[in-house]
Design an enzyme around this catalytic site. Structure first.
Site, PDB file in Angstrom:
ATOM      1  N   LYS A 198       0.826  -1.211   0.000  1.00  0.00           N
ATOM      2  CA  LYS A 198       0.000   0.000   0.000  1.00  0.00           C
ATOM      3  C   LYS A 198       0.862   1.263   0.000  1.00  0.00           C
ATOM      4  CE  LYS A 198      -2.091  -1.343   3.755  1.00  0.00           C
ATOM      5  NZ  LYS A 198      -1.443  -2.652   3.941  1.00  0.00           N
TER       6      LYS A 198
ATOM      7  N   GLU B 217      -2.378   4.762   5.846  1.00  0.00           N
ATOM      8  CA  GLU B 217      -2.949   4.307   7.124  1.00  0.00           C
ATOM      9  C   GLU B 217      -4.358   4.860   7.341  1.00  0.00           C
ATOM     10  OE1 GLU B 217      -1.484   1.954   8.573  1.00  0.00           O
ATOM     11  OE2 GLU B 217       0.592   2.109   7.906  1.00  0.00           O
TER      12      GLU B 217
ATOM     13  N   GLN C 110      -7.116   3.493   7.653  1.00  0.00           N
ATOM     14  CA  GLN C 110      -7.984   2.767   8.588  1.00  0.00           C
ATOM     15  C   GLN C 110      -8.093   3.497   9.923  1.00  0.00           C
ATOM     16  OE1 GLN C 110      -5.011   1.557   7.577  1.00  0.00           O
ATOM     17  NE2 GLN C 110      -3.832   0.897   9.362  1.00  0.00           N
TER      18      GLN C 110
ATOM     19  N   CYS D 264      -0.777 -15.209   1.501  1.00  0.00           N
ATOM     20  CA  CYS D 264      -0.711 -15.739   2.863  1.00  0.00           C
ATOM     21  C   CYS D 264       0.728 -16.147   3.178  1.00  0.00           C
ATOM     22  CB  CYS D 264      -1.644 -16.943   2.986  1.00  0.00           C
ATOM     23  SG  CYS D 264      -1.547 -17.802   4.578  1.00  0.00           S
TER      24      CYS D 264
ATOM     25  N   HIS E 121      -5.670 -20.058   7.457  1.00  0.00           N
ATOM     26  CA  HIS E 121      -4.546 -19.913   8.376  1.00  0.00           C
ATOM     27  C   HIS E 121      -4.775 -18.832   9.429  1.00  0.00           C
ATOM     28  CE1 HIS E 121      -2.406 -22.355   5.294  1.00  0.00           C
ATOM     29  NE2 HIS E 121      -2.103 -22.969   6.429  1.00  0.00           N
TER      30      HIS E 121
END
EC number: 2.7.1.21
Length: 189
Positions: free
Chosen positions: A15, A86, A88, A143, A183
């Site tokens: 990002k 950032e 979020q 992952c 996972h």
């Protein structure tokens, strides 16, 4: 016509490097941009956006009570784009300010951040960006355990997965890892 873009991905999906790339492309053409980041993220210093591959730049820190619209509107030189890292961690009002920057100042805004936390709840900023963004894109990564698409963030403390606790804990590779759903629930630790 300007738009509000929300580009989300798990940890380590690139990002921040995307923000730095977009900024470089604009600036290479002589078009100024504004880079901003949450004041909560101080991993690499206050008001710094930093990628895991080592690139970094200064950014304007955003506090939850900052009036982003007025800040951008009062700049001497109108930016061609506003880039947010950032995202979020933004407040609802921060996100609504970004929408006003797009709608009233006709300046595109690209917000980058996590969608969900380690408990699989939306962050406040993510929730409101999902509601208000004109375009939503996923930045994909794999992952750590199986190479499937990572869709979740696993918090690790003392070598063990953690599923409860404070939503916001600033960390990096040592604390959070990108994982697939399988996972997330059954990590290979």
């Amino acid at each position: 016509m300007a738009q509000l873009y929300y580009k989300y991905g798990t940890m380590n999906s690139g990002k921040t490097i995307e923000i730095l790339k977009v900024a470089h492309n604009y600036e290479e053409q002589g078009k100024p941009v504004v880079i901003m980041t949450s004041a909560l993220d101080t991993r690499d210093g206050f008001g710094i956006v930093s990628s895991r591959i080592g690139m970094r730049r200064e950014a304007i820190p955003i506090s939850n009570d900052m009036d982003i619209f007025t800040f951008i509107a009062q700049l001497e030189e109108k930016p061609y784009c506003v880039l947010i890292d950032e995202s979020q961690f933004l407040s609802k009002q921060n996100v609504y300010d970004l929408a006003r920057v797009v709608d009233e100042l006709n300046v595109p805004v690209m917000a980058f951040g996590l969608k969900n936390d380690f408990q699989n709840n939306l962050f406040e900023g993510s929730k409101h960006l999902l509601l208000l963004a004109d375009k939503i894109d996923e930045i994909k990564t794999i992952c750590q355990y199986c190479s499937k698409k990572a869709t979740m963030v696993l918090r690790i403390e003392n070598g063990k997965p953690v599923y409860e606790g404070d939503q916001i804990q600033i960390g990096g590779n040592e604390t959070y890892i990108p994982v697939c759903r399988k996972h997330y629930f059954n990590p290979e630790i």
